[in-house]
Design a protein around this motif. Structure first.
Motif, PDB file in Angstrom:
ATOM      1  N   GLU A  37     -19.441 -36.605 -47.856  1.00 55.81           N
ATOM      2  CA  GLU A  37     -20.046 -37.636 -47.022  1.00 55.81           C
ATOM      3  C   GLU A  37     -21.526 -37.363 -46.775  1.00 55.81           C
ATOM      4  O   GLU A  37     -22.366 -38.256 -46.840  1.00 55.81           O
ATOM      5  N   ASP A  38     -21.856 -36.108 -46.480  1.00 58.52           N
ATOM      6  CA  ASP A  38     -23.237 -35.700 -46.258  1.00 58.52           C
ATOM      7  C   ASP A  38     -23.428 -34.344 -46.936  1.00 58.52           C
ATOM      8  O   ASP A  38     -22.849 -33.341 -46.486  1.00 58.52           O
ATOM      9  N   THR A  39     -24.207 -34.319 -47.998  1.00 60.46           N
ATOM     10  CA  THR A  39     -24.356 -33.075 -48.754  1.00 60.46           C
ATOM     11  C   THR A  39     -24.928 -31.947 -47.901  1.00 60.46           C
ATOM     12  O   THR A  39     -24.601 -30.773 -48.100  1.00 60.46           O
ATOM     13  N   ARG A  40     -25.744 -32.291 -46.910  1.00 57.48           N
ATOM     14  CA  ARG A  40     -26.328 -31.257 -46.058  1.00 57.48           C
ATOM     15  C   ARG A  40     -25.266 -30.587 -45.201  1.00 57.48           C
ATOM     16  O   ARG A  40     -25.257 -29.360 -45.040  1.00 57.48           O
ATOM     17  N   ARG A  41     -24.354 -31.387 -44.647  1.00 56.78           N
ATOM     18  CA  ARG A  41     -23.288 -30.825 -43.808  1.00 56.78           C
ATOM     19  C   ARG A  41     -22.350 -29.959 -44.649  1.00 56.78           C
ATOM     20  O   ARG A  41     -21.938 -28.869 -44.238  1.00 56.78           O
ATOM     21  N   THR A  42     -22.011 -30.450 -45.827  1.00 56.14           N
ATOM     22  CA  THR A  42     -21.092 -29.699 -46.682  1.00 56.14           C
ATOM     23  C   THR A  42     -21.722 -28.405 -47.168  1.00 56.14           C
ATOM     24  O   THR A  42     -21.066 -27.364 -47.268  1.00 56.14           O
ATOM     25  N   ARG A  43     -23.019 -28.439 -47.438  1.00 58.36           N
ATOM     26  CA  ARG A  43     -23.698 -27.234 -47.924  1.00 58.36           C
ATOM     27  C   ARG A  43     -23.659 -26.113 -46.897  1.00 58.36           C
ATOM     28  O   ARG A  43     -23.573 -24.932 -47.242  1.00 58.36           O
ATOM     29  N   VAL A  44     -23.697 -26.442 -45.619  1.00 61.95           N
ATOM     30  CA  VAL A  44     -23.600 -25.430 -44.562  1.00 61.95           C
ATOM     31  C   VAL A  44     -22.283 -24.678 -44.672  1.00 61.95           C
ATOM     32  O   VAL A  44     -22.228 -23.436 -44.587  1.00 61.95           O
ATOM     33  N   LEU A  45     -21.188 -25.436 -44.879  1.00 67.96           N
ATOM     34  CA  LEU A  45     -19.873 -24.818 -45.015  1.00 67.96           C
ATOM     35  C   LEU A  45     -19.807 -23.955 -46.275  1.00 67.96           C
ATOM     36  O   LEU A  45     -19.319 -22.813 -46.235  1.00 67.96           O
ATOM     37  N   LEU A  46     -20.306 -24.483 -47.379  1.00 66.63           N
ATOM     38  CA  LEU A  46     -20.236 -23.746 -48.637  1.00 66.63           C
ATOM     39  C   LEU A  46     -21.055 -22.463 -48.578  1.00 66.63           C
ATOM     40  O   LEU A  46     -20.611 -21.406 -49.069  1.00 66.63           O
ATOM     41  N   GLU A  47     -22.219 -22.529 -47.995  1.00 64.48           N
ATOM     42  CA  GLU A  47     -23.065 -21.334 -47.902  1.00 64.48           C
ATOM     43  C   GLU A  47     -22.437 -20.276 -47.009  1.00 64.48           C
ATOM     44  O   GLU A  47     -22.588 -19.074 -47.243  1.00 64.48           O
ATOM     45  N   ALA A  53     -21.216 -24.896 -55.703  1.00 59.86           N
ATOM     46  CA  ALA A  53     -20.583 -26.108 -56.231  1.00 59.86           C
ATOM     47  C   ALA A  53     -21.620 -27.193 -56.429  1.00 59.86           C
ATOM     48  O   ALA A  53     -22.642 -27.240 -55.737  1.00 59.86           O
ATOM     49  N   LYS A  54     -21.326 -28.082 -57.370  1.00 61.32           N
ATOM     50  CA  LYS A  54     -22.196 -29.232 -57.585  1.00 61.32           C
ATOM     51  C   LYS A  54     -21.783 -30.325 -56.600  1.00 61.32           C
ATOM     52  O   LYS A  54     -20.611 -30.708 -56.545  1.00 61.32           O
ATOM     53  N   LEU A  55     -22.728 -30.835 -55.829  1.00 55.86           N
ATOM     54  CA  LEU A  55     -22.423 -31.831 -54.804  1.00 55.86           C
ATOM     55  C   LEU A  55     -22.970 -33.196 -55.196  1.00 55.86           C
ATOM     56  O   LEU A  55     -24.057 -33.308 -55.755  1.00 55.86           O
ATOM     57  N   VAL A  56     -22.187 -34.237 -54.889  1.00 60.31           N
ATOM     58  CA  VAL A  56     -22.669 -35.613 -55.010  1.00 60.31           C
ATOM     59  C   VAL A  56     -22.304 -36.335 -53.716  1.00 60.31           C
ATOM     60  O   VAL A  56     -21.285 -36.031 -53.085  1.00 60.31           O
ATOM     61  N   SER A  57     -23.125 -37.277 -53.301  1.00 62.37           N
ATOM     62  CA  SER A  57     -22.858 -38.003 -52.065  1.00 62.37           C
ATOM     63  C   SER A  57     -21.763 -39.050 -52.287  1.00 62.37           C
ATOM     64  O   SER A  57     -21.685 -39.686 -53.346  1.00 62.37           O
ATOM     65  N   TYR A  58     -20.908 -39.194 -51.308  1.00 60.69           N
ATOM     66  CA  TYR A  58     -19.852 -40.209 -51.337  1.00 60.69           C
ATOM     67  C   TYR A  58     -19.653 -40.669 -49.896  1.00 60.69           C
ATOM     68  O   TYR A  58     -19.048 -39.977 -49.076  1.00 60.69           O
ATOM     69  N   HIS A  59     -20.224 -41.825 -49.554  1.00 67.83           N
ATOM     70  CA  HIS A  59     -20.162 -42.306 -48.176  1.00 67.83           C
ATOM     71  C   HIS A  59     -19.901 -43.811 -48.156  1.00 67.83           C
ATOM     72  O   HIS A  59     -19.757 -44.436 -49.231  1.00 67.83           O
ATOM     73  N   GLU A  60     -19.829 -44.385 -46.970  1.00 67.81           N
ATOM     74  CA  GLU A  60     -19.424 -45.780 -46.847  1.00 67.81           C
ATOM     75  C   GLU A  60     -20.369 -46.752 -47.540  1.00 67.81           C
ATOM     76  O   GLU A  60     -19.966 -47.863 -47.893  1.00 67.81           O
ATOM     77  N   HIS A  61     -21.613 -46.359 -47.773  1.00 66.73           N
ATOM     78  CA  HIS A  61     -22.586 -47.268 -48.380  1.00 66.73           C
ATOM     79  C   HIS A  61     -22.582 -47.232 -49.905  1.00 66.73           C
ATOM     80  O   HIS A  61     -23.087 -48.163 -50.534  1.00 66.73           O
ATOM     81  N   ASN A  62     -22.022 -46.164 -50.508  1.00 70.48           N
ATOM     82  CA  ASN A  62     -21.990 -46.119 -51.971  1.00 70.48           C
ATOM     83  C   ASN A  62     -20.575 -45.896 -52.503  1.00 70.48           C
ATOM     84  O   ASN A  62     -20.389 -45.525 -53.666  1.00 70.48           O
ATOM     85  N   GLU A  63     -19.581 -46.107 -51.635  1.00 73.37           N
ATOM     86  CA  GLU A  63     -18.212 -45.713 -51.944  1.00 73.37           C
ATOM     87  C   GLU A  63     -17.678 -46.347 -53.232  1.00 73.37           C
ATOM     88  O   GLU A  63     -17.108 -45.667 -54.087  1.00 73.37           O
ATOM     89  N   ARG A  64     -17.857 -47.636 -53.393  1.00 74.98           N
ATOM     90  CA  ARG A  64     -17.278 -48.302 -54.561  1.00 74.98           C
ATOM     91  C   ARG A  64     -17.969 -47.892 -55.865  1.00 74.98           C
ATOM     92  O   ARG A  64     -17.302 -47.605 -56.867  1.00 74.98           O
ATOM     93  N   ALA A  65     -19.293 -47.872 -55.843  1.00 71.33           N
ATOM     94  CA  ALA A  65     -20.022 -47.484 -57.054  1.00 71.33           C
ATOM     95  C   ALA A  65     -19.729 -46.030 -57.424  1.00 71.33           C
ATOM     96  O   ALA A  65     -19.505 -45.700 -58.594  1.00 71.33           O
ATOM     97  N   ARG A  66     -19.717 -45.157 -56.421  1.00 70.76           N
ATOM     98  CA  ARG A  66     -19.479 -43.743 -56.702  1.00 70.76           C
ATOM     99  C   ARG A  66     -18.037 -43.510 -57.153  1.00 70.76           C
ATOM    100  O   ARG A  66     -17.787 -42.652 -58.015  1.00 70.76           O
TER     101      ARG A  66
END
Length: 273
Positions: A37-47, A53-66
């Protein structure tokens, strides 16, 4: 031909990073791509756990295309891990479109267990958990909220801290004795669970609104006399016809929505007219 990949749905901590599971960390390490949903938030957990890991954004505004892009990757053999900012994806968070697309494309979907604010609040509330309804964010319109409050089962919903007093005030105007739990900042340093009835909690939070993220857990609506009376009359007819009280109570309860124990108790305590 390249074998098809799969989707792994990975719940993440709702406040305390130590709540991530070993299986989730393993899935994040092994995935070809992590949709978050937010690559910045997820990166905190991963670090925190040394996960690369390779991250891509997936959120309510790009959900269908992604989702379309991720489906293509999985059909070419990639493993995709799906996470949201906190908790389990799809539960008031993005992910539904992707899961449905995977199912439609015949791709495997693996769901890992993990943190959930709704479940944590339900258990902490000390309210009945045998039947309950999760509604996401509680309705903002009074009419919709009042309708929801008629439900006989326990209600679990997210609420803005600025609206807690107003929502409790509506409930208190209908049923001030209704049991409620205000669950705040679950799993975090300032976690707080306040239990009481709607009347006293409405007064408490009108004077001082809560801070942070809030989950409200509301006890189910009690059976009213107009509901109990016809159901009890039907139960009496069955018993008079030879039915045993306990099984007959269960049958009438399944047809009317009135709780079987309430019917049986009323039958035993109220003399026939």
């Amino acid at each position: 031909m390249t074998s098809a990949g799969r989707l792994i749905v990975c719940p993440t901590p709702i406040g305390n990073l130590e709540d991530v599971t070993l299986r989730v960390l393993s899935a994040l390490r092994e995935a070809d791509v992590v949709a978050c949903e937010d690559t910045r938030r997820t990166r905190v957990l991963l670090e925190r756990y040394g996960v690369s890991a390779k991250l891509v954004s997936y959120h309510e505004h790009n959900e269908r295309a992604r989702a379309t892009q991720l489906i293509e990757r999985m059909q070419n053999g990639d493993v995709v891990a799906l996470v949201s900012d906190a908790g389990t994806p799809l539960v008031s968070d993005p992910g539904f479109v992707l899961v449905r697309a995977c199912v439609g494309a015949g791709l495997a979907v693996e769901v890992l267990p993990g943190p959930s604010a709704a479940l944590s609040a339900l258990v902490a509330s000390a309210l009945p958990a045998d039947t309950w309804t999760f509604v996401g964010y509680l309705p903002r319109k009074r009419g919709d909220f009042v309708t929801l409050l008629r439900a006989p089962e326990t209600i679990v919903g997210f609420e803005s801290p600025n609206r807690v007093a107003a929502s409790l005030g509506v409930l208190a105007s209908i049923d001030p004795s209704r049991p409620v739990a205000v669950c705040r900042e679950l799993t975090k340093i300032h976690e707080e669970v306040v239990r009481g009835n709607a009347g006293e909690l409405a007064e408490r939070y009108a004077a001082e609104p809560p801070r942070g993220e809030v989950v409200l857990v509301i006890g189910g609506a009690p059976a009213t006399e107009p509901e109990l009376a016809p159901a009890l009359a039907a139960l009496r007819k069955l018993v008079e016809a030879g039915a045993r009280p306990r099984p007959a109570s269960s049958v009438v309860a399944s047809l009317t929505g009135v709780k079987a124990n309430a019917l049986y108790r009323a039958l035993m305590e109220t003399p026939a007219e």
